[in-house]
Design a protein around this motif. Structure first.
Motif, PDB file in Angstrom:
ATOM      1  N   PRO A  20      25.123  65.007  22.838  1.00 22.99           N
ATOM      2  CA  PRO A  20      25.970  64.045  22.134  1.00 22.99           C
ATOM      3  C   PRO A  20      26.995  64.746  21.251  1.00 22.99           C
ATOM      4  N   VAL A  21      28.165  64.161  21.135  1.00 27.13           N
ATOM      5  CA  VAL A  21      29.161  64.690  20.214  1.00 27.13           C
ATOM      6  C   VAL A  21      28.675  64.524  18.778  1.00 27.13           C
ATOM      7  N   LEU A  22      28.101  63.361  18.501  1.00 28.01           N
ATOM      8  CA  LEU A  22      27.567  63.065  17.166  1.00 28.01           C
ATOM      9  C   LEU A  22      26.129  62.579  17.309  1.00 28.01           C
ATOM     10  N   GLU A  47      23.320  58.195  18.407  1.00 32.33           N
ATOM     11  CA  GLU A  47      23.906  59.185  19.306  1.00 32.33           C
ATOM     12  C   GLU A  47      25.185  58.616  19.914  1.00 32.33           C
ATOM     13  N   ILE A  48      26.245  59.429  19.923  1.00 28.55           N
ATOM     14  CA  ILE A  48      27.506  59.029  20.529  1.00 28.55           C
ATOM     15  C   ILE A  48      28.004  60.173  21.384  1.00 28.55           C
ATOM     16  N   ARG A  49      28.392  59.857  22.626  1.00 31.88           N
ATOM     17  CA  ARG A  49      28.754  60.885  23.592  1.00 31.88           C
ATOM     18  C   ARG A  49      30.253  60.895  23.874  1.00 31.88           C
ATOM     19  N   ALA A  50      30.702  61.943  24.499  1.00 31.82           N
ATOM     20  CA  ALA A  50      32.115  62.110  24.808  1.00 31.82           C
ATOM     21  C   ALA A  50      32.631  60.942  25.635  1.00 31.82           C
ATOM     22  N   GLY A  51      33.807  60.442  25.302  1.00 35.59           N
ATOM     23  CA  GLY A  51      34.423  59.346  26.026  1.00 35.59           C
ATOM     24  C   GLY A  51      33.911  57.980  25.642  1.00 35.59           C
ATOM     25  N   GLU A  52      33.022  57.914  24.656  1.00 38.14           N
ATOM     26  CA  GLU A  52      32.396  56.650  24.266  1.00 38.14           C
ATOM     27  C   GLU A  52      33.041  56.119  22.993  1.00 38.14           C
ATOM     28  N   ILE A  53      33.289  54.807  22.968  1.00 39.13           N
ATOM     29  CA  ILE A  53      33.836  54.129  21.800  1.00 39.13           C
ATOM     30  C   ILE A  53      32.793  53.140  21.294  1.00 39.13           C
ATOM     31  N   VAL A  54      32.386  53.311  20.048  1.00 35.76           N
ATOM     32  CA  VAL A  54      31.325  52.492  19.469  1.00 35.76           C
ATOM     33  C   VAL A  54      31.876  51.704  18.294  1.00 35.76           C
ATOM     34  N   ALA A  55      31.631  50.397  18.291  1.00 33.78           N
ATOM     35  CA  ALA A  55      32.055  49.531  17.201  1.00 33.78           C
ATOM     36  C   ALA A  55      30.953  49.463  16.147  1.00 33.78           C
ATOM     37  N   LEU A  56      31.332  49.673  14.897  1.00 33.20           N
ATOM     38  CA  LEU A  56      30.415  49.527  13.774  1.00 33.20           C
ATOM     39  C   LEU A  56      30.789  48.241  13.045  1.00 33.20           C
ATOM     40  N   ARG A 181      36.630  66.633  18.355  1.00 33.25           N
ATOM     41  CA  ARG A 181      35.594  66.076  19.224  1.00 33.25           C
ATOM     42  C   ARG A 181      35.377  64.590  18.919  1.00 33.25           C
ATOM     43  N   LEU A 182      35.564  64.231  17.643  1.00 30.18           N
ATOM     44  CA  LEU A 182      35.130  62.931  17.147  1.00 30.18           C
ATOM     45  C   LEU A 182      36.244  62.266  16.352  1.00 30.18           C
ATOM     46  N   GLY A 212      38.373  62.555  26.403  1.00 34.35           N
ATOM     47  CA  GLY A 212      36.952  62.837  26.270  1.00 34.35           C
ATOM     48  C   GLY A 212      36.465  62.898  24.845  1.00 34.35           C
ATOM     49  N   LEU A 213      37.199  62.271  23.927  1.00 30.95           N
ATOM     50  CA  LEU A 213      36.740  62.157  22.550  1.00 30.95           C
ATOM     51  C   LEU A 213      35.568  61.201  22.465  1.00 30.95           C
ATOM     52  N   ALA A 214      34.878  61.220  21.344  1.00 34.14           N
ATOM     53  CA  ALA A 214      33.946  60.164  20.975  1.00 34.14           C
ATOM     54  C   ALA A 214      34.536  59.454  19.766  1.00 34.14           C
ATOM     55  N   ALA A 215      34.303  58.157  19.637  1.00 39.14           N
ATOM     56  CA  ALA A 215      34.907  57.413  18.528  1.00 39.14           C
ATOM     57  C   ALA A 215      33.930  56.393  17.964  1.00 39.14           C
TER      58      ALA A 215
END
Length: 242
Positions: A20-22, A47-56, A181-182, A212-215
């Motif tokens: 995981p990136v984070l 856990e957050i991986r490359a290319g993944e966008i996660v809403a908080l 990365r993030l 390929g960032l994570a966000a």
């Protein structure tokens, strides 16, 4: 339709790995208020991986900003571990944390925080030059990023000469200028009208996908949250998937 751009040599491809990136592992954070401790995070895992966008998404006061500050190494946790690219950060000194934050993390806030005396191009150039990139290379990359954000005609404008949506797209370009990365974004569309908010999110999403960032994006806009890969919230100090 935006086309993919080269966001620096082969680094994007190299990041598409299993690690995981984070990663947050049982992270704790508390603040002292008078005689009492306010526990904001109580063993939070993520856990957050490359290319993944996660809403908080969470109510005000639930700890969204605290979580972003910890993930961005702006604050020190009171327990647990925060990993960036598999590297534990809890034992790093201030200089090591600052270096990692400067090289590996891009921040986007609700207010753009552009330097008012510099043009859009200069605002995107500066982080690269601070990192050590030569002026010619910084100009080239800044032009490429701003063109990708459809700001070709605004490169030499000051922030005061641009709309809110344009300013925020410059802020996004600046955040990814050093190929982090993030990306951590705190209500990046909060000050924008709905149409502009979706346009800005489209631009951010395109950059994440192409590079390929994570966000992690904190937002109250559920329409935008629903377009992300995952949604998480904070409940009793823990991170919960929605």
């Amino acid at each position: 339709m935006m086309t993919a751009i080269d966001l620096d040599d082969s680094s994007a491809a190299a990041r598409l790995v299993e690690e995981p990136v984070l990663r947050l592992a049982r992270v704790e954070r508390r603040y002292t208020e008078g005689d009492h401790d306010l526990e904001v995070l109580r063993g939070a895992d993520l856990e957050i991986r490359a290319g993944e966008i996660v809403a908080l998404v969470a109510p005000s006061g639930a700890g969204k900003s605290t979580l972003l500050h910890l993930a961005g190494l702006l604050e020190q946790s009171d327990g647990g571990e925060i990993y960036l690219g598999g590297v534990a950060t809890s034992t790093m000194n201030d200089a090591e944390r600052t270096r990692l934050r400067r090289l590996e993390i891009g921040f986007v806030y609700q207010f753009h925080h552009l330097l008012p005396e510099f043009t859009a191009l200069e605002n995107v150039m500066l982080p690269q030059m601070i990192r050590g990139l030569g002026r010619k290379e910084a100009v080239k990359r800044a032009e490429q990023l701003l063109a990708y954000m459809r700001l070709e005609e605004r490169m030499h404008h000051l922030p005061s000469e641009m709309s809110g949506g344009e300013q925020q797209r410059v802020a996004i370009a600046r955040a990814v200028a050093n190929v982090p990365r993030l990306i951590l974004a705190d209500e990046p569309t909060g000050n924008l009208d709905p149409k502009t908010a979706h346009y800005v999110f489209d631009a951010l999403q395109a950059l994440v996908r192409s590079s390929g960032l994570a966000a992690v994006i904190a937002t109250h806009n559920m329409d935008i949250a629903d377009r992300m890969d995952r949604r998480i919230t904070l409940s009793e100090g823990k991170i919960v998937e929605l």
